[in-house]
Design an enzyme around this catalytic site. Structure first.
Site, PDB file in Angstrom:
ATOM      1  N   THR A  54      60.716  -0.292  20.491  1.00  0.00           N
ATOM      2  CA  THR A  54      61.119  -0.706  22.323  1.00  0.00           C
ATOM      3  C   THR A  54      60.477  -0.150  23.020  1.00  0.00           C
ATOM      4  O   THR A  54      60.155  -0.248  24.660  1.00  0.00           O
ATOM      5  CB  THR A  54      62.196  -1.442  22.601  1.00  0.00           C
ATOM      6  OG1 THR A  54      62.964  -0.141  21.692  1.00  0.00           O
ATOM      7  CG2 THR A  54      62.549  -3.082  21.289  1.00  0.00           C
ATOM      8  N   ASP A  55      60.654   1.148  23.296  1.00  0.00           N
ATOM      9  CA  ASP A  55      60.138   2.614  24.296  1.00  0.00           C
ATOM     10  C   ASP A  55      58.677   2.495  24.736  1.00  0.00           C
ATOM     11  O   ASP A  55      59.122   2.212  25.792  1.00  0.00           O
ATOM     12  CB  ASP A  55      60.875   3.478  23.225  1.00  0.00           C
ATOM     13  CG  ASP A  55      59.992   4.704  22.192  1.00  0.00           C
ATOM     14  OD1 ASP A  55      59.526   3.757  21.936  1.00  0.00           O
ATOM     15  OD2 ASP A  55      60.467   5.150  21.855  1.00  0.00           O
ATOM     16  N   ALA A 146      62.034  11.183   8.094  1.00  0.00           N
ATOM     17  CA  ALA A 146      62.983  10.763   7.708  1.00  0.00           C
ATOM     18  C   ALA A 146      63.697   9.826   8.676  1.00  0.00           C
ATOM     19  O   ALA A 146      64.258   9.088   8.443  1.00  0.00           O
ATOM     20  CB  ALA A 146      64.858  11.187   7.069  1.00  0.00           C
ATOM     21  N   GLY A 147      62.349   9.456   9.624  1.00  0.00           N
ATOM     22  CA  GLY A 147      62.950   7.649  10.952  1.00  0.00           C
ATOM     23  C   GLY A 147      64.141   9.310  11.473  1.00  0.00           C
ATOM     24  O   GLY A 147      64.834   7.988  12.638  1.00  0.00           O
ATOM     25  N   LEU A 148      64.437  10.276  11.886  1.00  0.00           N
ATOM     26  CA  LEU A 148      65.839  11.112  12.340  1.00  0.00           C
ATOM     27  C   LEU A 148      64.850  12.018  13.741  1.00  0.00           C
ATOM     28  O   LEU A 148      65.941  12.895  13.763  1.00  0.00           O
ATOM     29  CB  LEU A 148      66.729  11.108  10.983  1.00  0.00           C
ATOM     30  CG  LEU A 148      67.304  10.715  10.570  1.00  0.00           C
ATOM     31  CD1 LEU A 148      67.918  11.726   9.393  1.00  0.00           C
ATOM     32  CD2 LEU A 148      67.701   9.724  10.533  1.00  0.00           C
ATOM     33  N   SER A 150      62.746  14.119  13.917  1.00  0.00           N
ATOM     34  CA  SER A 150      63.051  15.590  13.493  1.00  0.00           C
ATOM     35  C   SER A 150      61.865  16.411  14.242  1.00  0.00           C
ATOM     36  O   SER A 150      62.241  17.962  14.386  1.00  0.00           O
ATOM     37  CB  SER A 150      62.643  16.203  12.224  1.00  0.00           C
ATOM     38  OG  SER A 150      61.394  15.336  11.321  1.00  0.00           O
ATOM     39  N   GLU A 187      54.051  16.689  22.697  1.00  0.00           N
ATOM     40  CA  GLU A 187      54.013  15.566  21.701  1.00  0.00           C
ATOM     41  C   GLU A 187      52.817  14.590  22.159  1.00  0.00           C
ATOM     42  O   GLU A 187      51.366  14.497  21.437  1.00  0.00           O
ATOM     43  CB  GLU A 187      55.175  14.506  21.244  1.00  0.00           C
ATOM     44  CG  GLU A 187      55.236  14.108  19.553  1.00  0.00           C
ATOM     45  CD  GLU A 187      54.964  14.536  18.799  1.00  0.00           C
ATOM     46  OE1 GLU A 187      56.168  15.337  18.906  1.00  0.00           O
ATOM     47  OE2 GLU A 187      54.815  14.620  17.689  1.00  0.00           O
ATOM     48  N   ASP A 199      62.666   9.912  21.278  1.00  0.00           N
ATOM     49  CA  ASP A 199      63.920  10.731  21.030  1.00  0.00           C
ATOM     50  C   ASP A 199      64.064  12.271  21.764  1.00  0.00           C
ATOM     51  O   ASP A 199      64.846  12.923  21.191  1.00  0.00           O
ATOM     52  CB  ASP A 199      62.146  11.251  19.908  1.00  0.00           C
ATOM     53  CG  ASP A 199      62.534   9.877  18.685  1.00  0.00           C
ATOM     54  OD1 ASP A 199      62.944   9.114  18.728  1.00  0.00           O
ATOM     55  OD2 ASP A 199      61.314  10.057  17.540  1.00  0.00           O
ATOM     56  N   TYR A 253      52.093   3.915  13.062  1.00  0.00           N
ATOM     57  CA  TYR A 253      52.026   3.490  14.519  1.00  0.00           C
ATOM     58  C   TYR A 253      51.758   3.333  15.863  1.00  0.00           C
ATOM     59  O   TYR A 253      52.237   2.813  16.427  1.00  0.00           O
ATOM     60  CB  TYR A 253      53.271   5.089  14.605  1.00  0.00           C
ATOM     61  CG  TYR A 253      54.449   5.071  16.032  1.00  0.00           C
ATOM     62  CD1 TYR A 253      55.464   5.076  16.041  1.00  0.00           C
ATOM     63  CD2 TYR A 253      54.004   5.650  16.524  1.00  0.00           C
ATOM     64  CE1 TYR A 253      56.597   4.899  16.614  1.00  0.00           C
ATOM     65  CE2 TYR A 253      54.616   5.572  18.016  1.00  0.00           C
ATOM     66  CZ  TYR A 253      55.946   4.813  18.025  1.00  0.00           C
ATOM     67  OH  TYR A 253      56.510   5.436  18.842  1.00  0.00           O
TER      68      TYR A 253
HETATM   69  C1  GLA Z   1      59.756   7.225  16.872  1.00  0.00           C
HETATM   70  C2  GLA Z   1      59.224   7.933  18.445  1.00  0.00           C
HETATM   71  C3  GLA Z   1      59.564   7.160  19.199  1.00  0.00           C
HETATM   72  C4  GLA Z   1      60.465   5.658  18.751  1.00  0.00           C
HETATM   73  C5  GLA Z   1      60.835   5.123  17.683  1.00  0.00           C
HETATM   74  C6  GLA Z   1      60.729   3.643  17.539  1.00  0.00           C
HETATM   75  O1  GLA Z   1      60.507   7.718  16.763  1.00  0.00           O
HETATM   76  O2  GLA Z   1      58.378   8.666  18.416  1.00  0.00           O
HETATM   77  O3  GLA Z   1      59.378   7.079  20.223  1.00  0.00           O
HETATM   78  O4  GLA Z   1      58.778   4.467  18.724  1.00  0.00           O
HETATM   79  O5  GLA Z   1      60.406   6.071  16.791  1.00  0.00           O
HETATM   80  O6  GLA Z   1      61.862   3.079  17.637  1.00  0.00           O
END
Ligand code: GLA
Length: 408
Positions: A54-55, A146-148, A150, A187, A199, A253
């Protein structure tokens, strides 16, 4: 007799304490650069509770930070040299454990982890801070890829290292926002990855034990703090790290981000968030003729609404059990939307989510960008091991390597 895999206990990852992380970074520093660092700093990872993808559409996210952190030991140099070592050289993309560069030779581009380090220094210099050379030693207990978040944990911890080594007075809310924007620029403009602001703003502005509602309609995002009191009510957020991630996730992405812009342009709105705030938003989304772009937009618009509902439950005054059940249901709907409309799940994540639900979780969803990595489940503290064992058993049935587990 050797234990069969069936008898093995779930594999839990223990986050390091602040002292342990600092000791490791200091030891790595001494081994590579000799002597003592000037400072040791750290930053956590980001966990989305509800509100992914959503960001970059100016939307909403409810997020928190992980207990696992990335640690950096730093010493200022009086010349132009940058010397960096990471203990994760084998686990993360890049040239291995060590990288050396010079301040006057920083060149945007993605060479893996070093470009995130160099990018932060470049972004701070662009913002007018007086930069000097640095020696940096990095170690982390946050699982990479890992979607966290990092990458954000890395850029944020390097930003804190710069702050400490150069004596920048940025230890205020305004300072945290400044650092988060510099990390986002690193980034986007230096590495060249088109991520949103979720993030970096979470890892630099959210404190332990709280959740933050981020509103990306504003730049920098507006942030509201909420106590994250799940543990007080006997609940925990359990991370299930599937250990598998689609190698093409960066391209996937970027494609999603382009689809979101295309959807807004097709509907003649400045962003999907502007649409989500209007009555009849979903009916408008149906006007998008391309079926893929239509589904992507439907996820984003409904996800913003789920974030609003989750925050209302978190901050609500009704019976706690009802509110937690509702938050769990919103997490699960979010997962299904990310899976079916957004195409961001994987078989492993779907198995983890469904198995956790079967075993008694109140809710579960993929965590972060998806395309692999972690799922997160809202679980009764008394059932953590039971849920982990049940997930392991289902992974065994599908002959998929078992996940690792981590508490937030
Ligand atoms: C990654 C991106 C974020 C966000 C998430 C999904 O972590 O770095 O900006 O878009 O995916 O919510």
């Amino acid at each position: 007799m050797t234990a069969s895999p069936d008898d093995e206990a779930p594999r839990w990852l223990e986050p390091w304490s602040l002292d342990e992380g600092a000791d490791r970074a200091r030891a790595l520093f001494g081994e590579h650069f000799g002597g003592e660092p000037d400072a040791i700093v750290s930053a956590p990872g980001r966990l989305t509770i509800v509100g992914d993808h959503t960001d970059y559409s100016e939307g909403l996210t409810l997020a928190t930070v992980t207990a696992a952190r990335t640690f950096v030991a730093v010493r200022r140099r009086e010349d132009q040299a940058l010397r960096v070592v990471t203990a994760q050289g084998d686990a993360v993309r890049g040239p291995g454990a060590r990288w050396e560069g010079a301040l006057d030779a920083l060149a945007p581009g993605d060479d893996g982890w070093p470009s995130r380090v160099a990018g932060v220094i470049w972004a701070l210099e662009e913002r007018g801070y007086p930069v000097t050379g640095l020696d940096l030693a990095i170690d982390s207990c946050l699982p990479p890829s890992a979607g966290l978040g990092s990458s954000a944990a890395l850029t944020a911890s390097v930003a804190h290292a710069c702050e400490a080594a150069w004596g920048l007075a940025l230890d205020t809310e305004a300072g945290a926002i400044e650092l988060a924007e510099a990390c986002w620029e690193a980034e986007n403009s230096y590495v060249g990855f088109p991520c949103g602001r979720l993030d970096t703003h979470t890892v630099l502005r959210c404190q332990d034990g709280e959740a933050v509602l981020l509103d990306f309609a504003e730049v920098p995002p507006a942030l509201t703090h909420y106590p994250l009191y799940f543990p007080d009510y006997g609940l925990r957020l359990l991370l299930v790290d599937t250990g598998a991630r689609d190698p093409g996730w960066r391209e996937a992405y970027a494609r999603r981000s382009r689809d979101a812009s295309l959807a807004a342009a097709t509907l003649g709105v400045s962003s999907l968030r502007a649409l989500a705030d209007e009555p009849g938003a979903l009916a408008r989304v149906r006007d998008i003729a391309d079926p893929t772009v239509h589904r992507r937009a439907r996820h984003i618009v409904t996800e913003d609404q789920r974030v609003r509902e989750t925050v209302a439950e978190l901050a609500g005054l009704g019976p706690a059990h009802d509110r937690f059940t509702e938050i769990g249901a919103l997490m699960l709907t979010s997962h299904r939307s990310l899976r079916s409309d957004f195409g961001a799940s994987t078989p492993e994540l779907d198995i983890a989510v469904e198995a956790a639900m079967e075993a008694g979780a109140l809710g579960a969803r993929l965590a972060g960008a998806g395309f692999g990595g972690c799922a997160v489940a809202l679980v009764r503290a008394t059932q953590l091991d039971q849920v982990a064992r049940a997930v392991d058993a289902v992974f065994d049935t599908y002959a998929v390597p078992r996940p690792r587990y981590l508490l937030v």
